[in-house]
Design an enzyme around this catalytic site. Structure first.
Site, PDB file in Angstrom:
ATOM      1  N   TYR A 276       0.820  -1.210   0.000  1.00 43.76           N
ATOM      2  CA  TYR A 276       0.000   0.000   0.000  1.00 43.76           C
ATOM      3  C   TYR A 276       0.862   1.273   0.000  1.00 43.76           C
ATOM      4  CZ  TYR A 276      -4.235  -2.721   1.066  1.00 43.76           C
ATOM      5  OH  TYR A 276      -5.305  -3.588   1.027  1.00 43.76           O
TER       6      TYR A 276
ATOM      7  N   LYS B 190       4.412 -14.330   4.318  1.00 45.15           N
ATOM      8  CA  LYS B 190       4.529 -15.289   3.216  1.00 45.15           C
ATOM      9  C   LYS B 190       6.015 -15.380   2.862  1.00 45.15           C
ATOM     10  CE  LYS B 190       2.510 -17.971   0.127  1.00 45.15           C
ATOM     11  NZ  LYS B 190       1.889 -19.261   0.510  1.00 45.15           N
TER      12      LYS B 190
ATOM     13  N   ASP C  44      -5.086  -5.977   6.104  1.00 41.92           N
ATOM     14  CA  ASP C  44      -6.351  -5.443   5.588  1.00 41.92           C
ATOM     15  C   ASP C  44      -7.321  -6.595   5.337  1.00 41.92           C
ATOM     16  OD1 ASP C  44      -8.214  -3.695   4.622  1.00 41.92           O
ATOM     17  OD2 ASP C  44      -7.175  -3.231   2.757  1.00 41.92           O
TER      18      ASP C  44
ATOM     19  N   ASP D 202      -1.810 -17.990   3.834  1.00 33.10           N
ATOM     20  CA  ASP D 202      -2.840 -18.893   3.307  1.00 33.10           C
ATOM     21  C   ASP D 202      -3.307 -19.876   4.383  1.00 33.10           C
ATOM     22  OD1 ASP D 202      -0.197 -19.677   3.076  1.00 33.10           O
ATOM     23  OD2 ASP D 202      -0.471 -20.867   1.262  1.00 33.10           O
TER      24      ASP D 202
END
Ligand code: NAD
Length: 369
Positions: free
Chosen positions: A124, A173, A230, A206
């Site tokens: 972002y 991740k 988010d 995930d």
């Protein structure tokens, strides 16, 4: 003299839910002097920019703000006012408690967790461009710095310590994004070594989504980067009863801005239909942050009792609950009036419902059931 607080009504349902929140704030008897400023679509119409300078100046001066949601056009148009506010005021810590209230609107009545999200960088950061003239390829840069990672994981451990939470879980991740994810992971591991009394662990994003969908009650404080935070905070809001009941806060050095997780829900704008609870619980968080613990407790309990009674609730809470039947939906303003009516009447000596201290801004540990 009371607290001076910047108020940004925002777009869509923002003016309705912030009016509702003011009604409930007034019922606590805590004197608040609202400094109302405009941002978003309404500000464009009046002053040609979605984020006029007086908004930033007011928050810097008052150091406290209550904000409604602000619309961000998709694909084109002005950049997100929400992202710009966070970057320009360095509001780096987004704190979003997800507490199931009275078992309504949720299949997971034990949910009580807090998502702590880095709010100034990551994907972002706003660094994106077309790669070629034909616009057939594009890039968005994922900026992760050691400084921002250190301060957000430290914030999460400090929050866990202050509010006596069970565990801090880092979400990343790092198996695929080895540099950016790896940097965040290293910052987390090194910080966790400084808090040996607080259990900590890690999940890949995930796997975290799957785990939350199955057993949210096993998680407590979750700390993560901007985009993952988010997404996870909307997921957790859904687990705890929906966007209508999910408050949030943004903290920077000496500044605190309280805003719900939900957006401007344009399809409900002007209909007096939206759930005011998320914005009302933002006032609870604000009051807890400034040390008005009794007033904050009154709001939380009044919200809890109103939802548990299920007589005057908006459409999202009027649906069949975990244990109850559907009821006719009430208006946003009616639900706010009912919560405000209860605020001075609640019995603070009765055992408090679980989750009352999960404000992320300095809750009272004595309130935790
Ligand atoms: P949204 O959160 O506005 O609405 C999604 C759906 O959630 C709604 O259609 C409604 O069904 C439900 N919902 C949301 N708030 C509710 C409430 N208080 N009571 C009852 N139901 C509620 O998300 P969106 O439609 O994706 O976004 C609309 C606009 O809001 C977009 O422009 C987006 O950029 C903006 N947005 C702003 C913020 C913010 O200001 N912090 C956050 C998220 C989205």
């Amino acid at each position: 003299m009371g607290y001076r607080v910047t108020l940004i009504p925002g777009d869509g349902i923002g003016p309705e839910v912030t009016t509702a929140a003011r009604t409930v704030a007034a019922a606590t008897g805590v004197a608040i002097d609202w400094d109302v400023v405009e941002a978003g679509e309404v500000a464009i119409q009046r002053s040609g920019t979605p984020l006029p300078d007086d908004v930033l100046a007011s928050i810097r001066k008052n150091e406290l703000a209550l904000k409604g949601p602000i619309t961000t056009p998709i694909g084109s148009g002005f950049r997100s006012v929400n992202v710009a506010l966070r970057q320009q005021l360095d509001l780096y810590a987004s704190v979003r408690p997800a507490r199931a209230i009275a078992g309504e609107g949720t299949r997971f009545p034990e949910t009580d967790l807090i998502v702590v999200r880095e709010a100034t960088e990551g994907l972002y950061a706003g660094v994106e461009h077309w790669v070629d003239r034909d616009h057939s390829a594009a890039e968005t840069i994922n900026i992760i710095t050691r400084k921002a990672s250190d301060r957000i994981v430290k914030f999460a451990f400090e929050l866990a310590k202050r509010e006596h939470r069970r565990r801090v879980t880092a979400v990343h991740k790092a198996n695929i994004m080895k540099t950016t994810g790896g940097l965040f992971q290293t910052a987390f591991r090194e910080m966790s070594a400084k808090y040996p009394d607080i259990p900590s662990d890690e999940r890949l994003i995930d796997n975290m989504c799957m785990q939350l969908a199955k057993k949210p009650e096993e998680y407590d404080v979750i700390v993560t980067t901007n985009l993952f935070g988010d997404i996870l905070s909307d997921l957790c809001a859904g687990l705890a009863g929906g966007l209508g009941v999910a408050p949030g806060a943004l903290y920077g050095e000496g500044l605190a801005v309280f805003e719900p997780v939900h957006g401007s829900a344009p399809k409900y704008a002007g209909q007096d239909r939206a759930d005011p609870v998320a914005e009302i619980l933002c006032v609870e968080m604000l009051l807890r942050h400034v040390g008005e613990t009794e007033a904050a407790n009154r709001i939380f309990r009044a919200v809890w009792e109103t939802i548990a009674e299920k007589k005057v609730v908006t459409y999202d809470l009027a649906l069949p609950g975990y244990t109850t039947r559907p009821v006719p939906p009430s208006a946003c303003s009616a639900m706010a009036a009912e919560i405000a009516r209860k605020v001075p009447l609640v019995d603070l000596d009765a055992p408090l419902p679980k989750g009352a201290a999960a404000a992320g801004g300095g809750g009272d540990p004595a309130l935790e059931a």
